[in-house]
Motif scaffolding. Structure first.
Motif, PDB file in Angstrom:
ATOM      1  N   ALA A   1       0.834  -1.204   0.000  1.00 65.72           N
ATOM      2  CA  ALA A   1       0.000   0.000   0.000  1.00 65.72           C
ATOM      3  C   ALA A   1       0.868   1.253   0.000  1.00 65.72           C
ATOM      4  CB  ALA A   1      -0.934  -0.015   1.198  1.00 65.72           C
ATOM      5  N   GLY A   2       1.881   1.228  -0.858  1.00 64.21           N
ATOM      6  CA  GLY A   2       2.787   2.352  -0.958  1.00 64.21           C
ATOM      7  C   GLY A   2       3.452   2.360  -2.316  1.00 64.21           C
ATOM      8  N   SER A   3       4.506   3.166  -2.433  1.00 65.77           N
ATOM      9  CA  SER A   3       5.129   3.355  -3.740  1.00 65.77           C
ATOM     10  C   SER A   3       6.160   2.295  -4.089  1.00 65.77           C
ATOM     11  CB  SER A   3       5.799   4.733  -3.790  1.00 65.77           C
ATOM     12  OG  SER A   3       6.835   4.813  -2.827  1.00 65.77           O
ATOM     13  N   GLY A   4       6.574   1.462  -3.158  1.00 64.07           N
ATOM     14  CA  GLY A   4       7.565   0.439  -3.462  1.00 64.07           C
ATOM     15  C   GLY A   4       7.579  -0.647  -2.418  1.00 64.07           C
ATOM     16  N   HIS A   5       7.875  -1.878  -2.855  1.00 61.54           N
ATOM     17  CA  HIS A   5       7.921  -2.992  -1.914  1.00 61.54           C
ATOM     18  C   HIS A   5       9.287  -3.664  -2.008  1.00 61.54           C
ATOM     19  CE1 HIS A   5       6.885  -6.212   0.640  1.00 61.54           C
ATOM     20  NE2 HIS A   5       6.466  -7.063  -0.269  1.00 61.54           N
TER      21      HIS A   5
ATOM     22  N   GLY B   1       6.346   0.807  10.457  1.00 61.56           N
ATOM     23  CA  GLY B   1       7.405   1.784  10.671  1.00 61.56           C
ATOM     24  C   GLY B   1       8.339   1.799   9.489  1.00 61.56           C
ATOM     25  N   GLY B   2       9.282   2.740   9.514  1.00 69.14           N
ATOM     26  CA  GLY B   2      10.244   2.836   8.440  1.00 69.14           C
ATOM     27  C   GLY B   2      11.530   2.098   8.762  1.00 69.14           C
ATOM     28  N   TYR B   3      12.267   1.734   7.728  1.00 66.85           N
ATOM     29  CA  TYR B   3      13.574   1.087   7.902  1.00 66.85           C
ATOM     30  C   TYR B   3      14.600   2.175   8.206  1.00 66.85           C
ATOM     31  CZ  TYR B   3      11.166  -2.878   5.883  1.00 66.85           C
ATOM     32  OH  TYR B   3      10.280  -3.897   5.645  1.00 66.85           O
ATOM     33  N   ASP B   4      15.098   2.176   9.438  1.00 69.40           N
ATOM     34  CA  ASP B   4      15.861   3.345   9.908  1.00 69.40           C
ATOM     35  C   ASP B   4      17.223   2.987  10.504  1.00 69.40           C
ATOM     36  OD1 ASP B   4      14.980   2.083  12.208  1.00 69.40           O
ATOM     37  OD2 ASP B   4      14.287   3.921  13.189  1.00 69.40           O
ATOM     38  N   VAL B   5      17.842   1.910  10.025  1.00 64.51           N
ATOM     39  CA  VAL B   5      19.143   1.522  10.577  1.00 64.51           C
ATOM     40  C   VAL B   5      20.288   1.730   9.585  1.00 64.51           C
ATOM     41  CG1 VAL B   5      18.135  -0.151  12.165  1.00 64.51           C
ATOM     42  CG2 VAL B   5      18.830  -0.901   9.885  1.00 64.51           C
ATOM     43  N   TYR B   6      19.991   1.969   8.321  1.00 65.38           N
ATOM     44  CA  TYR B   6      21.026   2.181   7.311  1.00 65.38           C
ATOM     45  C   TYR B   6      21.585   3.599   7.432  1.00 65.38           C
ATOM     46  CZ  TYR B   6      23.142   2.444   2.616  1.00 65.38           C
ATOM     47  OH  TYR B   6      24.013   2.588   1.572  1.00 65.38           O
ATOM     48  N   LYS B   7      22.898   3.692   7.453  1.00 62.42           N
ATOM     49  CA  LYS B   7      23.603   4.979   7.577  1.00 62.42           C
ATOM     50  C   LYS B   7      23.314   5.675   8.908  1.00 62.42           C
ATOM     51  CE  LYS B   7      24.172   5.973   2.652  1.00 62.42           C
ATOM     52  NZ  LYS B   7      23.987   6.957   1.553  1.00 62.42           N
TER      53      LYS B   7
ATOM     54  N   GLU C   1      16.217   8.923   6.449  1.00 61.95           N
ATOM     55  CA  GLU C   1      16.495   9.636   5.201  1.00 61.95           C
ATOM     56  C   GLU C   1      16.694   8.694   4.006  1.00 61.95           C
ATOM     57  OE1 GLU C   1      19.824  12.668   3.385  1.00 61.95           O
ATOM     58  OE2 GLU C   1      19.205  12.907   5.492  1.00 61.95           O
ATOM     59  N   PRO C   2      17.445   7.576   4.140  1.00 59.71           N
ATOM     60  CA  PRO C   2      17.629   6.702   2.969  1.00 59.71           C
ATOM     61  C   PRO C   2      16.325   6.152   2.397  1.00 59.71           C
ATOM     62  CG  PRO C   2      19.301   6.223   4.613  1.00 59.71           C
ATOM     63  CD  PRO C   2      18.316   7.147   5.262  1.00 59.71           C
ATOM     64  N   VAL C   3      15.376   5.748   3.264  1.00 64.90           N
ATOM     65  CA  VAL C   3      14.129   5.205   2.722  1.00 64.90           C
ATOM     66  C   VAL C   3      13.238   6.316   2.182  1.00 64.90           C
ATOM     67  CG1 VAL C   3      14.172   3.152   4.175  1.00 64.90           C
ATOM     68  CG2 VAL C   3      12.937   5.171   4.974  1.00 64.90           C
ATOM     69  N   GLN C   4      13.327   7.475   2.778  1.00 64.06           N
ATOM     70  CA  GLN C   4      12.532   8.592   2.277  1.00 64.06           C
ATOM     71  C   GLN C   4      13.006   9.009   0.884  1.00 64.06           C
ATOM     72  OE1 GLN C   4      13.202  11.290   5.528  1.00 64.06           O
ATOM     73  NE2 GLN C   4      11.408  10.584   6.667  1.00 64.06           N
ATOM     74  N   VAL C   5      14.308   9.018   0.672  1.00 67.61           N
ATOM     75  CA  VAL C   5      14.865   9.391  -0.621  1.00 67.61           C
ATOM     76  C   VAL C   5      14.567   8.320  -1.671  1.00 67.61           C
ATOM     77  CG1 VAL C   5      17.024   9.755  -1.892  1.00 67.61           C
ATOM     78  CG2 VAL C   5      16.678  10.865   0.321  1.00 67.61           C
ATOM     79  N   SER C   6      14.739   7.048  -1.294  1.00 70.10           N
ATOM     80  CA  SER C   6      14.638   5.951  -2.263  1.00 70.10           C
ATOM     81  C   SER C   6      13.209   5.467  -2.492  1.00 70.10           C
ATOM     82  CB  SER C   6      15.485   4.774  -1.796  1.00 70.10           C
ATOM     83  OG  SER C   6      14.965   4.223  -0.593  1.00 70.10           O
ATOM     84  N   GLY C   7      12.284   5.784  -1.585  1.00 67.55           N
ATOM     85  CA  GLY C   7      10.924   5.261  -1.696  1.00 67.55           C
ATOM     86  C   GLY C   7      10.841   3.792  -1.350  1.00 67.55           C
ATOM     87  N   ALA C   8      11.725   3.308  -0.471  1.00 70.25           N
ATOM     88  CA  ALA C   8      11.756   1.897  -0.070  1.00 70.25           C
ATOM     89  C   ALA C   8      10.706   1.647   1.005  1.00 70.25           C
ATOM     90  CB  ALA C   8      13.142   1.508   0.439  1.00 70.25           C
TER      91      ALA C   8
END
Length: 233
Positions: free
Chosen positions: A11-15, A59-65, A71-78
């Motif tokens: 239910a979003g822009s990318g899976h 929730g968002g994936y928030d452990v990278y970088k 920020e990485p998932v927000q930029v990439s649409g992951a």
């Protein structure tokens, strides 16, 4: 929807295909439009699919970088942004006759009484075409936003989930008789009180007197799925 367009099981822009939204023919950015989901459902029914499955996270994936870095998932649409998946199901059911709908819903952060009402309602509106993918969640980012400092550990989550399913079964399967709703206009009786009973569940994790607030849906309990690979799952 033509066959060149992307069909997203999320239910979003990318899976599982982050970045595909950049393709010039990708249509997943339309996930906020009701017509997107209705077109998808009609396409799947035309193709003789038995069902569609919608994954979900809370929730968002928030452990990278770095910790708690979205920020990485927000930029990439992951898998970001992502909407609540159950709400699109009745709209898809309204334009199909046979397609089934599997929806991922976590047990850890929602009371079973509340979820029982949500899935009963969806089962009514789909005329018995709902499936529930049972998960306990796995993201600390979700836990923090839902009143915890971190995820409960695996064993604790699944022990609570065992009792959660027990409560759900009691509400859906044993709270109402099939003939409880009589709609007797002459007597002025909509539901026979003697045919609805409390479940009076008292457990370690949940205390739910009941009864269920919904009358039995076509399936009562939707098709149950479980995506984990652990022994407790």
């Amino acid at each position: 929807m033509n066959e060149a367009e992307h069909i997203s099981p999320f239910a979003g822009s990318g899976h599982q295909s982050p970045g595909l939204w950049r393709h010039p023919k990708d249509q997943s950015h339309r996930f906020n439009e009701l017509e997107y989901w209705q077109d998808l459902a009609k396409l799947l029914e035309k193709g003789k699919f038995h069902g569609m499955f919608i994954a979900d996270v809370l929730g968002g994936y928030d452990v990278y970088k770095g910790p708690q870095n979205l920020e990485p998932v927000q930029v990439s649409g992951a898998q970001w942004p992502v909407n609540e998946p159950l709400q699109v199901v009745p709209a898809m059911a309204g334009v199909t006759k046979n397609l089934g709908f599997g929806v991922t819903i976590a047990t850890t952060y929602e009371q079973p009484y509340h979820l029982a009402r949500r899935i009963s309602t969806a089962d009514h509106l789909t005329k018995g075409r709902l499936a529930w993918n049972i998960v306990t969640g796995y993201l600390d980012s979700a836990a923090r936003n839902l009143g915890h400092t971190a995820q409960p550990d695996h064993a604790e989550r699944y022990a609570a989930a065992d009792e959660y399913i027990e409560v759900i079964y009691k509400l859906l399967e044993s709270s109402w008789r099939d003939d409880a709703v009589v709609r007797d206009a002459k007597r002025g009786v909509y539901t026979e009180p003697s045919r609805v009973r409390k479940i009076n569940h008292v457990g370690k994790h949940y205390n739910v007197p009941g009864p269920h607030i919904c009358q039995p849906s076509p399936q009562r309990t939707p098709v149950l799925c479980q995506a984990g690979t652990s022994k407790s799952g």
